[in-house]
Design a protein around this motif. Structure first.
Motif, PDB file in Angstrom:
ATOM      1  N   THR A 284     -15.350   4.937  14.889  1.00 49.22           N
ATOM      2  CA  THR A 284     -14.322   5.674  14.158  1.00 49.22           C
ATOM      3  C   THR A 284     -12.959   5.032  14.351  1.00 49.22           C
ATOM      4  OG1 THR A 284     -15.601   7.687  14.548  1.00 49.22           O
ATOM      5  CG2 THR A 284     -13.341   7.953  13.754  1.00 49.22           C
ATOM      6  N   ARG A 285     -12.683   4.639  15.578  1.00 48.05           N
ATOM      7  CA  ARG A 285     -11.372   4.046  15.870  1.00 48.05           C
ATOM      8  C   ARG A 285     -11.165   2.759  15.086  1.00 48.05           C
ATOM      9  NH1 ARG A 285     -10.309   0.390  19.586  1.00 48.05           N
ATOM     10  NH2 ARG A 285     -12.199   0.850  20.738  1.00 48.05           N
ATOM     11  N   VAL A 286     -12.192   1.888  15.037  1.00 44.65           N
ATOM     12  CA  VAL A 286     -12.005   0.623  14.325  1.00 44.65           C
ATOM     13  C   VAL A 286     -11.941   0.855  12.820  1.00 44.65           C
ATOM     14  CG1 VAL A 286     -13.044  -0.755  16.167  1.00 44.65           C
ATOM     15  CG2 VAL A 286     -14.500   0.111  14.316  1.00 44.65           C
ATOM     16  N   PHE A 287     -12.612   1.914  12.322  1.00 47.04           N
ATOM     17  CA  PHE A 287     -12.521   2.228  10.895  1.00 47.04           C
ATOM     18  C   PHE A 287     -11.109   2.681  10.538  1.00 47.04           C
ATOM     19  CE2 PHE A 287     -12.722   5.560   7.586  1.00 47.04           C
ATOM     20  CZ  PHE A 287     -13.062   4.747   6.512  1.00 47.04           C
ATOM     21  N   ILE A 288     -10.533   3.563  11.358  1.00 46.89           N
ATOM     22  CA  ILE A 288      -9.158   4.015  11.110  1.00 46.89           C
ATOM     23  C   ILE A 288      -8.203   2.827  11.127  1.00 46.89           C
ATOM     24  CG2 ILE A 288      -7.255   5.370  12.068  1.00 46.89           C
ATOM     25  CD1 ILE A 288      -9.453   7.293  13.145  1.00 46.89           C
ATOM     26  N   ASP A 289      -8.337   1.970  12.116  1.00 43.24           N
ATOM     27  CA  ASP A 289      -7.463   0.796  12.216  1.00 43.24           C
ATOM     28  C   ASP A 289      -7.624  -0.110  10.995  1.00 43.24           C
ATOM     29  OD1 ASP A 289      -6.553   1.691  14.643  1.00 43.24           O
ATOM     30  OD2 ASP A 289      -7.827   0.384  15.841  1.00 43.24           O
ATOM     31  N   HIS A 290      -8.860  -0.246  10.520  1.00 44.44           N
ATOM     32  CA  HIS A 290      -9.118  -1.119   9.366  1.00 44.44           C
ATOM     33  C   HIS A 290      -8.478  -0.557   8.102  1.00 44.44           C
ATOM     34  CE1 HIS A 290     -11.234  -4.150   7.045  1.00 44.44           C
ATOM     35  NE2 HIS A 290     -11.658  -3.207   6.225  1.00 44.44           N
ATOM     36  N   VAL A 291      -8.596   0.749   7.895  1.00 44.52           N
ATOM     37  CA  VAL A 291      -8.004   1.370   6.704  1.00 44.52           C
ATOM     38  C   VAL A 291      -6.486   1.240   6.748  1.00 44.52           C
ATOM     39  CG1 VAL A 291      -7.643   3.560   5.494  1.00 44.52           C
ATOM     40  CG2 VAL A 291      -9.918   2.955   6.339  1.00 44.52           C
ATOM     41  N   VAL A 292      -5.884   1.515   7.897  1.00 44.61           N
ATOM     42  CA  VAL A 292      -4.427   1.381   8.034  1.00 44.61           C
ATOM     43  C   VAL A 292      -4.001  -0.059   7.760  1.00 44.61           C
ATOM     44  CG1 VAL A 292      -2.509   1.473   9.676  1.00 44.61           C
ATOM     45  CG2 VAL A 292      -4.197   3.329   9.622  1.00 44.61           C
ATOM     46  N   GLU A 293      -4.736  -1.003   8.310  1.00 43.24           N
ATOM     47  CA  GLU A 293      -4.422  -2.425   8.106  1.00 43.24           C
ATOM     48  C   GLU A 293      -4.504  -2.810   6.631  1.00 43.24           C
ATOM     49  OE1 GLU A 293      -7.029  -6.372   8.880  1.00 43.24           O
ATOM     50  OE2 GLU A 293      -6.614  -5.199  10.683  1.00 43.24           O
ATOM     51  N   GLU A 294      -5.529  -2.317   5.933  1.00 46.42           N
ATOM     52  CA  GLU A 294      -5.689  -2.643   4.520  1.00 46.42           C
ATOM     53  C   GLU A 294      -4.593  -1.999   3.664  1.00 46.42           C
ATOM     54  OE1 GLU A 294      -8.217  -4.557   2.702  1.00 46.42           O
ATOM     55  OE2 GLU A 294      -8.100  -5.408   4.711  1.00 46.42           O
ATOM     56  N   PHE A 295      -4.220  -0.784   3.987  1.00 43.06           N
ATOM     57  CA  PHE A 295      -3.131  -0.136   3.253  1.00 43.06           C
ATOM     58  C   PHE A 295      -1.829  -0.909   3.419  1.00 43.06           C
ATOM     59  CE2 PHE A 295      -5.785   3.281   2.152  1.00 43.06           C
ATOM     60  CZ  PHE A 295      -5.092   4.129   1.285  1.00 43.06           C
ATOM     61  N   GLN A 296      -1.589  -1.391   4.620  1.00 45.93           N
ATOM     62  CA  GLN A 296      -0.380  -2.172   4.860  1.00 45.93           C
ATOM     63  C   GLN A 296      -0.451  -3.514   4.134  1.00 45.93           C
ATOM     64  OE1 GLN A 296      -0.356  -2.274   9.150  1.00 45.93           O
ATOM     65  NE2 GLN A 296       0.716  -0.317   9.326  1.00 45.93           N
ATOM     66  N   HIS A 297      -1.615  -4.159   4.176  1.00 41.65           N
ATOM     67  CA  HIS A 297      -1.771  -5.466   3.532  1.00 41.65           C
ATOM     68  C   HIS A 297      -1.535  -5.374   2.020  1.00 41.65           C
ATOM     69  CE1 HIS A 297      -3.393  -9.413   2.577  1.00 41.65           C
ATOM     70  NE2 HIS A 297      -4.218  -8.844   1.716  1.00 41.65           N
ATOM     71  N   HIS A 298      -2.036  -4.323   1.400  1.00 39.45           N
ATOM     72  CA  HIS A 298      -1.907  -4.175  -0.057  1.00 39.45           C
ATOM     73  C   HIS A 298      -0.625  -3.440  -0.466  1.00 39.45           C
ATOM     74  CE1 HIS A 298      -5.867  -5.771  -1.109  1.00 39.45           C
ATOM     75  NE2 HIS A 298      -6.365  -5.092  -0.096  1.00 39.45           N
ATOM     76  N   ARG A 299       0.202  -3.043   0.519  1.00 37.90           N
ATOM     77  CA  ARG A 299       1.468  -2.354   0.260  1.00 37.90           C
ATOM     78  C   ARG A 299       1.254  -1.080  -0.568  1.00 37.90           C
ATOM     79  NH1 ARG A 299       4.852  -4.306  -2.828  1.00 37.90           N
ATOM     80  NH2 ARG A 299       3.516  -5.744  -3.978  1.00 37.90           N
ATOM     81  N   TYR A 300       0.186  -0.347  -0.261  1.00 35.07           N
ATOM     82  CA  TYR A 300      -0.111   0.846  -1.040  1.00 35.07           C
ATOM     83  C   TYR A 300       0.955   1.926  -0.867  1.00 35.07           C
ATOM     84  CZ  TYR A 300      -4.783  -0.876  -2.247  1.00 35.07           C
ATOM     85  OH  TYR A 300      -5.827  -1.610  -2.756  1.00 35.07           O
ATOM     86  N   ALA A 301       1.527   2.049   0.326  1.00 33.51           N
ATOM     87  CA  ALA A 301       2.560   3.067   0.521  1.00 33.51           C
ATOM     88  C   ALA A 301       3.730   2.848  -0.432  1.00 33.51           C
ATOM     89  CB  ALA A 301       3.042   3.053   1.970  1.00 33.51           C
ATOM     90  N   GLU A 302       4.070   1.598  -0.646  1.00 37.72           N
ATOM     91  CA  GLU A 302       5.158   1.264  -1.569  1.00 37.72           C
ATOM     92  C   GLU A 302       4.716   1.405  -3.020  1.00 37.72           C
ATOM     93  OE1 GLU A 302       7.586  -2.764  -2.933  1.00 37.72           O
ATOM     94  OE2 GLU A 302       6.728  -2.643  -0.916  1.00 37.72           O
ATOM     95  N   ARG A 303       3.512   0.950  -3.323  1.00 41.31           N
ATOM     96  CA  ARG A 303       3.050   0.931  -4.710  1.00 41.31           C
ATOM     97  C   ARG A 303       2.691   2.324  -5.222  1.00 41.31           C
ATOM     98  NH1 ARG A 303      -1.673  -3.268  -4.620  1.00 41.31           N
ATOM     99  NH2 ARG A 303      -1.686  -2.888  -6.871  1.00 41.31           N
ATOM    100  N   PHE A 304       2.345   3.246  -4.306  1.00 42.25           N
ATOM    101  CA  PHE A 304       2.000   4.604  -4.726  1.00 42.25           C
ATOM    102  C   PHE A 304       3.226   5.515  -4.814  1.00 42.25           C
ATOM    103  CE2 PHE A 304      -2.559   4.365  -2.757  1.00 42.25           C
ATOM    104  CZ  PHE A 304      -2.895   3.409  -3.702  1.00 42.25           C
ATOM    105  N   ALA A 305       4.401   5.004  -4.483  1.00 42.33           N
ATOM    106  CA  ALA A 305       5.591   5.846  -4.463  1.00 42.33           C
ATOM    107  C   ALA A 305       6.148   6.024  -5.883  1.00 42.33           C
ATOM    108  CB  ALA A 305       6.660   5.229  -3.547  1.00 42.33           C
ATOM    109  N   GLY A 306       6.428   7.262  -6.229  1.00 41.76           N
ATOM    110  CA  GLY A 306       6.958   7.544  -7.572  1.00 41.76           C
ATOM    111  C   GLY A 306       8.446   7.800  -7.598  1.00 41.76           C
ATOM    112  N   ASN A 307       9.093   7.745  -6.425  1.00 37.01           N
ATOM    113  CA  ASN A 307      10.517   8.100  -6.368  1.00 37.01           C
ATOM    114  C   ASN A 307      11.402   6.876  -6.499  1.00 37.01           C
ATOM    115  OD1 ASN A 307       9.409   7.286  -3.913  1.00 37.01           O
ATOM    116  ND2 ASN A 307      10.990   8.304  -2.721  1.00 37.01           N
ATOM    117  N   PHE A 308      11.246   6.155  -7.602  1.00 34.95           N
ATOM    118  CA  PHE A 308      12.139   5.047  -7.891  1.00 34.95           C
ATOM    119  C   PHE A 308      12.869   5.332  -9.195  1.00 34.95           C
ATOM    120  CE2 PHE A 308       7.985   3.946  -9.685  1.00 34.95           C
ATOM    121  CZ  PHE A 308       8.315   3.679 -10.987  1.00 34.95           C
ATOM    122  N   GLY A 309      13.862   4.499  -9.504  1.00 33.83           N
ATOM    123  CA  GLY A 309      14.627   4.711 -10.727  1.00 33.83           C
ATOM    124  C   GLY A 309      15.874   5.510 -10.458  1.00 33.83           C
TER     125      GLY A 309
END
Length: 309
Positions: A284-309
């Motif tokens: 479980t721990r390595v799965f959580i770390d892997h998902v967090v790492e992939e989200f950071q690599h693909h910049r999903y936190a930035e790309r999913f944000a709608g508060n621009f403009g």
């Protein structure tokens, strides 16, 4: 020397603005959070919060302490878990609940690299948008948004859950683009019916200035799944309010366009949920770390944000 529990109770209470919110995040009771912070204040000999019936306010000493430790707390917890974890390779069945459309588009592509790293882990994933009981249903983790944190369950935010108004270029052809949320009522709408209550889902939009307004979509096309709603919008059936992860590929390809780019719905966070922060199974721990790492690599936190403009 201060315990990690006392420090985490302080940091989460400061970040989330109250003992109850911190308790839900950590998986303790509000009384336990209050007790841990009281011990911390007693040991340090300073008051960390001004307390009133509505919210917590950091004292000057509390602000200095938060600034000093908040960036290191997660790293320290991870280091402790790493040091105490079984050093054998992750093994066993990883049972995870993921939403259908989101899981297929963003989480399933993470599996090949995960299984390359950890070949002795077997995958048992349930694709379902409903909230599951991690403990009672035997899940190792769940990914989604808006889960209520039951005792002993914690969450780690991955990206914002922002919802925006979209339509296809063919639907908007010859139409004047909306300039305010009220303009959405002029066109055919694609809306979602709650499966549990049968009610039509409604949204409240906000902008960067903090102004709020309802999204007055007409219930001309009623569907019960975000993935189907996305396809209906692509096919030109009307205007829909959809989460950015569902529509991002179509926005990037031009199959959909965003309406009212300065307005969005803040529906919280997309998070990964698991039953306890400490003593997690290695798989479980390595799965959580892997998902967090992939989200950071693909910049999903930035790309999913709608508060621009």
């Amino acid at each position: 020397m201060e315990t990690l529990a006392n420090l985490e109770a302080f940091v989460r209470s400061a970040e989330l603005g109250g003992f109850s919110a911190a308790a839900r995040h950590i998986g303790l009771t509000p009384a336990a959070i209050s007790r841990n912070i009281a011990l911390l204040e007693r040991n340090l000999g300073v008051r960390l919060f001004h307390r009133n019936t509505r919210k917590l306010i950091l004292t000057e000493a509390g602000e200095r302490l938060l600034l000093s430790i908040r960036g290191n707390l997660d790293a320290l917890q991870s280091a402790i878990a790493e040091a105490s974890a079984d050093k054998e390779a992750p093994v066993g069945t990883l049972k995870v609940s993921v939403p259908m459309s989101f899981g297929m588009r963003y989480l399933l592509p993470m599996l090949p690299e995960f299984l390359r790293r950890y070949p002795d882990v077997n995958i048992d994933w349930q694709f379902d948008s409903r909230q599951v009981d991690l403990v009672a249903d035997g899940f190792d983790a769940a990914v989604g948004g808006g889960f209520e944190l039951s005792p002993g369950v914690v969450s780690r935010p991955l990206a914002p859950a922002h919802i925006v108004a979209v339509a296809s270029p063919s639907f908007m052809k010859g139409k004047k683009k909306p300039v305010s949320p009220d303009d959405l009522s002029e066109w055919r709408g694609i809306v979602m019916r709650w499966g549990t209550t049968g009610r039509i889902r409604t949204w409240t939009l906000r902008n960067a200035r903090g102004e709020e307004a309802p999204a007055p979509l007409n219930a001309d096309v009623i569907l019960n799944d975000p993935g189907v709603m996305t396809e209906a919008a692509v096919q030109g059936l009307g205007v829909a309010m959809l989460a950015i992860p569902d529509v991002l590929p179509h926005l990037e390809s031009g199959a959909l366009i965003r309406l009212l780019p300065r307005w969005y719905v803040d529906a919280g966070s997309i998070s990964i949920y698991y039953s306890t922060r400490m003593a997690l199974p290695v798989k479980t721990r390595v799965f959580i770390d892997h998902v967090v790492e992939e989200f950071q690599h693909h910049r999903y936190a930035e790309r999913f944000a709608g508060n621009f403009g």
